[in-house]
Design a protein around this motif. Sequence first.
Motif, mmCIF file in Angstrom:
data_model
loop_
_atom_site.group_PDB
_atom_site.id
_atom_site.type_symbol
_atom_site.label_atom_id
_atom_site.label_comp_id
_atom_site.label_asym_id
_atom_site.label_seq_id
_atom_site.Cartn_x
_atom_site.Cartn_y
_atom_site.Cartn_z
ATOM 1 N N LEU A 1 6.879 11.431 14.573
ATOM 2 C CA LEU A 1 6.174 11.830 13.338
ATOM 3 C C LEU A 1 6.438 10.822 12.220
ATOM 4 N N ILE A 2 7.691 10.360 12.121
ATOM 5 C CA ILE A 2 8.004 9.386 11.063
ATOM 6 C C ILE A 2 7.306 8.051 11.349
ATOM 7 N N SER A 3 7.196 7.695 12.634
ATOM 8 C CA SER A 3 6.467 6.458 12.980
ATOM 9 C C SER A 3 4.994 6.566 12.596
ATOM 10 N N ILE A 4 4.405 7.746 12.796
ATOM 11 C CA ILE A 4 2.995 7.960 12.414
ATOM 12 C C ILE A 4 2.828 7.670 10.919
ATOM 13 N N VAL A 5 3.776 8.207 10.128
ATOM 14 C CA VAL A 5 3.743 8.023 8.674
ATOM 15 C C VAL A 5 3.962 6.553 8.306
ATOM 16 N N GLU A 6 4.982 5.954 8.924
ATOM 17 C CA GLU A 6 5.368 4.582 8.570
ATOM 18 C C GLU A 6 4.262 3.585 8.907
ATOM 19 N N ASP A 7 3.569 3.833 10.020
ATOM 20 C CA ASP A 7 2.512 2.911 10.444
ATOM 21 C C ASP A 7 1.160 3.225 9.800
ATOM 22 N N GLY A 8 1.118 4.297 9.004
ATOM 23 C CA GLY A 8 -0.132 4.669 8.335
ATOM 24 C C GLY A 8 -1.250 4.993 9.312
ATOM 25 N N ARG A 9 -0.920 5.715 10.385
ATOM 26 C CA ARG A 9 -1.920 6.008 11.417
ATOM 27 C C ARG A 9 -2.938 7.052 10.953
ATOM 28 N N PRO A 10 -4.069 7.154 11.680
ATOM 29 C CA PRO A 10 -5.141 8.071 11.245
ATOM 30 C C PRO A 10 -4.695 9.537 11.166
ATOM 31 N N SER B 1 16.100 4.412 10.234
ATOM 32 C CA SER B 1 15.937 3.275 9.325
ATOM 33 C C SER B 1 14.446 3.024 9.143
ATOM 34 N N MET B 2 14.052 2.782 7.912
ATOM 35 C CA MET B 2 12.659 2.440 7.631
ATOM 36 C C MET B 2 12.628 1.088 6.955
ATOM 37 N N ALA B 3 11.632 0.292 7.275
ATOM 38 C CA ALA B 3 11.518 -1.019 6.641
ATOM 39 C C ALA B 3 10.821 -0.870 5.296
ATOM 40 N N SER B 4 11.324 -1.602 4.287
ATOM 41 C CA SER B 4 10.655 -1.545 2.981
ATOM 42 C C SER B 4 9.369 -2.370 3.006
ATOM 43 N N ARG B 5 9.234 -3.260 4.017
ATOM 44 C CA ARG B 5 8.022 -4.080 4.202
ATOM 45 C C ARG B 5 7.535 -4.757 2.924
ATOM 46 N N ALA C 1 10.686 2.315 0.790
ATOM 47 C CA ALA C 1 9.445 2.019 1.511
ATOM 48 C C ALA C 1 8.323 2.807 0.841
ATOM 49 N N ALA C 2 7.112 2.281 0.903
ATOM 50 C CA ALA C 2 5.969 2.950 0.270
ATOM 51 C C ALA C 2 5.737 4.332 0.861
ATOM 52 N N THR C 3 6.122 4.523 2.127
ATOM 53 C CA THR C 3 5.833 5.784 2.807
ATOM 54 C C THR C 3 7.000 6.782 2.737
ATOM 55 N N THR C 4 8.027 6.485 1.914
ATOM 56 C CA THR C 4 9.183 7.376 1.816
ATOM 57 C C THR C 4 8.805 8.830 1.481
ATOM 58 N N PRO C 5 7.899 9.089 0.502
ATOM 59 C CA PRO C 5 7.586 10.497 0.186
ATOM 60 C C PRO C 5 7.058 11.271 1.392
ATOM 61 N N ALA D 1 15.422 7.213 -8.077
ATOM 62 C CA ALA D 1 15.577 8.388 -8.937
ATOM 63 C C ALA D 1 14.313 9.233 -8.931
ATOM 64 N N ALA D 2 13.167 8.564 -8.780
ATOM 65 C CA ALA D 2 11.902 9.307 -8.761
ATOM 66 C C ALA D 2 11.742 10.080 -7.455
ATOM 67 N N ALA D 3 12.394 9.613 -6.381
ATOM 68 C CA ALA D 3 12.210 10.242 -5.069
ATOM 69 C C ALA D 3 13.265 11.300 -4.765
ATOM 70 N N ALA D 4 14.376 11.305 -5.525
ATOM 71 C CA ALA D 4 15.503 12.173 -5.179
ATOM 72 C C ALA D 4 15.683 13.324 -6.165
ATOM 73 N N ASP D 5 16.340 14.398 -5.684
ATOM 74 C CA ASP D 5 16.737 15.494 -6.574
ATOM 75 C C ASP D 5 18.028 15.108 -7.294
ATOM 76 N N THR D 6 18.948 14.489 -6.555
ATOM 77 C CA THR D 6 20.222 14.034 -7.117
ATOM 78 C C THR D 6 20.421 12.575 -6.710
ATOM 79 N N THR D 7 20.677 11.709 -7.684
ATOM 80 C CA THR D 7 20.881 10.283 -7.386
ATOM 81 C C THR D 7 22.346 9.902 -7.575
ATOM 82 N N LEU D 8 22.939 9.356 -6.507
ATOM 83 C CA LEU D 8 24.316 8.865 -6.575
ATOM 84 C C LEU D 8 24.278 7.353 -6.753
#
Length: 327
Positions: free
Chosen positions: A29-38, A121-125, A132-136, A165-172
Amino acid sequence: GITGWQAGDRVAALLAGARSGVTRDIARLISIVEDGRPEVPELMRSVASTAGSAWVIGITGSPGVGKSTTTSALITSLRARGERVGVLAVDPSSPFSGGALLGDRIRMQQHATDDGVFIRSMASRGHLGGLAATTPQALRVFEAAGFDVVLVETVGVGQSEVEIAAAADTTLVLLAPGMGDGIQAAKAGILEIGDVFVVNKADRDGADSTVRELRAMIGLGDRPVDGWVPPVVKTVASTGVGIEDLVAAVDAHSAWLATSGELDARRLRRARDEVEAIAVGTLRRLLRGEGQGVALDRLAADVSAGRTDAYTAARALVDGLLDETQL
């Protein structure tokens, strides 16, 4: 290509597996998201109802402060409480494959056999901001799969890391003594994004002065009277020292977010950013599509030759897009 029905069918099967803890299905599922599949839109529709069900902890700091070791120690502590933990480690892209450079983090291998932990691990590409753009969308997959906590560890690229900080509830924000980190933190605007500051490798010389320096800087910050004052926690992640204090600080921040109303505000901003990013991406693809791509080249030639200006050209391009798509 995949028909809508096939996509829906495949997504449903993978989601069922992910919810019952099948690691391979979560990975797919994460690969589907990361690769931007249909299948991505169908997948996002299917997981919309679980949004916000996991606590997202961002972990950031310059290279060498011990992010992976701290993440590993946090996993151990959270698992001891019975929480299911997902980890998204965002790496600089490998120049060879476009994949993640460090693979699945060798230092976290002690958790590899634990069914309650999933590390990816996800690539920031080349995407700026340390994420990475697809983190959300990847975070939504973790939520749908039933994880209680997701740790997002970033590449450590200084100023653009405010994105965490924009993606997290708590930032360390992690620092280490003797790295000139206190001064760096002020420069990079990291002070504004930290909810909890961690001075790791606190058994080294200079740890106490780093803590004092940080507390002084936080005290100078412009925060509302009833706002959250970020604590500074000392840890030696390699031995687990201070990790319970760190978890307690995250719990305290989580309780404050819930009672202050800030949690809803943060998550609303996050959803807004996500919708905007997808809309802008869609528009960019439309602009570079067959008909519009030709129009863009023609208008660019006019601007380059001085026959028109960039604002007029942009307006013409947008008008052409609106006519074509009837948005």
